[in-house]
Design a protein around this motif. Structure first.
Motif, PDB file in Angstrom:
ATOM      1  N   LEU A 179      38.987  45.978  41.700  1.00  0.00           N
ATOM      2  CA  LEU A 179      39.632  44.908  40.930  1.00  0.00           C
ATOM      3  C   LEU A 179      40.049  45.432  39.551  1.00  0.00           C
ATOM      4  CD1 LEU A 179      40.400  41.904  41.087  1.00  0.00           C
ATOM      5  CD2 LEU A 179      38.200  41.381  40.014  1.00  0.00           C
ATOM      6  N   ALA A 180      39.207  46.257  38.941  1.00  0.00           N
ATOM      7  CA  ALA A 180      39.562  46.863  37.651  1.00  0.00           C
ATOM      8  C   ALA A 180      40.764  47.792  37.803  1.00  0.00           C
ATOM      9  CB  ALA A 180      38.364  47.624  37.091  1.00  0.00           C
ATOM     10  N   GLN A 181      40.810  48.544  38.905  1.00  0.00           N
ATOM     11  CA  GLN A 181      41.949  49.422  39.167  1.00  0.00           C
ATOM     12  C   GLN A 181      43.235  48.611  39.277  1.00  0.00           C
ATOM     13  OE1 GLN A 181      42.268  51.059  43.191  1.00  0.00           O
ATOM     14  NE2 GLN A 181      42.738  53.076  42.310  1.00  0.00           N
ATOM     15  N   TRP A 182      43.187  47.518  40.017  1.00  0.00           N
ATOM     16  CA  TRP A 182      44.359  46.654  40.197  1.00  0.00           C
ATOM     17  C   TRP A 182      44.776  46.021  38.874  1.00  0.00           C
ATOM     18  CZ3 TRP A 182      44.535  41.129  39.925  1.00  0.00           C
ATOM     19  CH2 TRP A 182      45.721  40.550  40.406  1.00  0.00           C
ATOM     20  N   THR A 183      43.794  45.598  38.080  1.00  0.00           N
ATOM     21  CA  THR A 183      44.086  44.942  36.805  1.00  0.00           C
ATOM     22  C   THR A 183      44.757  45.897  35.825  1.00  0.00           C
ATOM     23  OG1 THR A 183      42.194  43.442  37.096  1.00  0.00           O
ATOM     24  CG2 THR A 183      43.072  43.683  34.867  1.00  0.00           C
TER      25      THR A 183
END
Length: 249
Positions: A179-183
């Motif tokens: 999720l951090a990568q996507w954000t």
């Protein structure tokens, strides 16, 4: 039982509940937003996409994470694909050599049999804002019967598969990372990893779309997460539906 996981999310475990997604929806509608994992040892009314029932045996995973998303609201459906990649990350962490693959839009296969699925639901409570209820179902110890597709379990490739709470501990880590990568980096790196694990690229498939089945060759997913299907009329983007299992064609 209540505890904190590595990401900081709270964890609640229920011996029995109607559905982890329903409980998450109730909590969201009551205004809860802090990341919360809900696990059920037994669901009495579990469900998946389009309201299909989800069969869970004791020892299998039924869990939902509730959280408040950030970013462009129109891109929130991509979190379903983000979560699918995170789920494969967790499975591979327990069984590094297992033949894990992704089936669009949100199923996970082990050796061709469905081992897991997920369900993303957006909730817009009266208080305003948006919450996501993201449910995960994983066959850890059992093979669901009576399905129109093959099934698999983590126990097929592990002598001592993890308990559901142990699996969620790892899934919490992989989902938080993805999720951090996507954000921070957008969908592109997630798309690359999704495609590297995709099942059936270049194969003839049938997609169960809202307006009827569509046949063609599976050419991947586009920059937004839609399925690319090569038909006699050319390549089209399919944004809603599911790839039909061979037994159901």
């Amino acid at each position: 039982m209540h505890k904190r996981l590595a990401s900081g999310a709270r964890l609640e475990i229920y011996d029995q509940i109607d559905s982890t997604n329903r409980e998450a929806r109730r909590r969201a509608e009551a205004g809860e937003r802090d990341p919360l994992w809900i696990i059920a040892n037994r669901q009495t009314d579990g469900y998946g996409r389009r309201g299909a029932s989800w069969i869970q045996s004791e020892g299998d995973l039924a869990a939902t994470i509730l959280f408040a998303p950030t970013g462009d609201p129109e891109k929130l459906p991509q979190i379903s694909l983000v979560a699918a990649v995170a789920l494969t990350d967790a499975l591979v962490a327990f069984a590094p050599t297992a033949p894990i693959a992704l089936k669009w839009p949100n199923d996970v296969l082990l050796g061709g049999g469905k081992i897991a699925g997920l369900l993303l639901e957006l909730v817009t409570p009266p208080q305003g804002g948006v919450a996501i209820c993201l449910g995960f179902g994983v066959n850890i110890v059992s093979h669901p019967e009576g399905m129109d597709y093959p099934t698999a379990r983590l126990g097929d490739v592990m002598e001592n598969p993890p308990a559901p709470v142990e699996f969620v501990g790892r899934l919490d880590e992989t989902f938080a990372a993805r999720l951090a990568q996507w954000t921070t980096s957008g969908f592109a790196p997630v798309r690359t990893d999704w495609l590297s694990r995709a099942n059936g690229l270049g194969a003839e498939i049938t997609v169960r779309a809202p307006h009827g089945p569509i046949a063609g060759v599976f050419r991947g997913i586009d920059a937004e997460g839609a399925l690319l299907l090569e038909t006699a009329e050319g390549v089209i983007n399919v944004r809603a539906g599911a790839i039909a299992p061979p037994a159901a064609l």
